[in-house]
Design an enzyme around this catalytic site. Sequence first.
Site: not given
Length: 535
Positions: A180, A436, A441-442
Amino acid sequence: MAYEAKWADDPSKLNKTELMKLEKDGLDIIRTIIEKYANEGYESIPEDELLRFKWAGVYEQKPKDGHFMMRVRINSGIMTADQVRALASIAHDYGRDLVDVTTRQAIQFHWLKVENLPDIFKRLEDVGLYSFEACGDCPRTIVGNPLAGIDPNELMDTTDIVNEVNDFFLMNKDFSNLPRKYKMSISSNIYNTAHAQINCLAFTPATKIIDGKEVIGFHVWVGGGLSAKPFLAQQLDIFVRPEEVLKVSEAITIIYRDHGFRAKRHQSRIKFLVADWGVEKFREELVKQYGELPTRGEDKTKAWNAAYFDGVHPQKQEGYSFVGLNLPVGRLNAQEFTELARLADEYGDGTLRSTMAQNLILTGVKNEKVEGLLQEKVLERLTPNPKRFMSRTVSCTGNEFCNLAIVETKKRAVDVAQYLDDHIDMEEPVRIHFIGCPNSCGQKHIADIGLQGSLVKTPEGMVDAFDIAVGGTLEGNGEFNHKLKGRVKGDDVAPVLQQLIEFYNDNRSDEETFHQYVHRVGVPAFQEKLNGLLA
């Protein structure tokens, strides 16, 4: 391939993506894009080839109508003014003027078309930049200390080490088929500016007495990562000299490549291998691969500054300062980016640096030039003196562009920060992160207050909502925040956060951080507060 893909001996144990990667290496898509798809257009691209676009640093953006997102690798976040101008020109010509700084110090574009990609690749290469392997199952952008080389708080300048490791792995087919994505962090800053504990592999500052002399080097962390099942990295009992960083990185990456799990894609990150083996077994495997290494020395990480540098600060070079600028949720336009390149040349040392908090830094500014710099118009919005909540709010892309995101995040994050700045007067910063989707990612898990997008059913239909978590930090070994029960409708997020933050601000002791307050009063106290707000 120069290595033996032992995991391919029994295809029945491989997931669908692994079988696809055995048919064609992800890096081969770059030539195919240039020679075929850029000429034949979006409609000519098969689905499995679209998945390989990630190795070129490119994703389809929502709503999958022929537009793409691209990430550009920025080693430790350090860019020359010429590189910034090239990036800005790409955004202007192909990306509708939009530039995003990511939480991994990369630069991100949107609205690109496949026909644009060959020219973009060339423009990037002309200034020594690449989007290649900024995405995909490979070693991605190496994050580091954005102040490397000018930092009063670093043990050594890590710029050359980061570049050496990047150059070794970039476009190296021995490592382009990992189980990954693979994220590395290398920093010698004592305030953990590169977020070691949430990376697959991280190097942090350390010293050790060897043969009677103090040697500056690194301690090594493995197995960190966020997403739906987050893990904090753990330290291996080793000490690594600067000249050994590349070979140790190579050895650890080989272990992950050859032993990482490939049956279930959602359980293939190195964090699952480390959790399964334990750090002692992992160290034993490293010794087999690399050879003996000294045991740990003395940790030199003092604290965690969450990668925030806003304001004017002295460099280690006497007579010079760096100026940290706030980019609200990491977003600016091509014209602003071009202006910052001008300021870097006119006032500074010709470099601009991105941080993991989605901000930018101007460096090498002579002290007598600082006042003139601060009068520049572009710094009215991209200010070094931002309001408290706007300065500490981070957001992922959200469903504006991301196919995985459930809700919009960027605009809402700005609106919430503005609301809080208008309604709360306090000095102690509170870090607020919006995401979101569960991929984080945030970096929601390490925030004082993390908000993850969801949906709730109302009489008017499904509406945006957020799950709230409190108390994250990367101080010490780190601690992820704790999810509260009860979803908050999107339109109610700002007033709800106001109440939670005032609960902290009104009752905290002197200099008590939000994380410390959560520890002292307990998560149930915040849950009770939220229950009252949702009743």
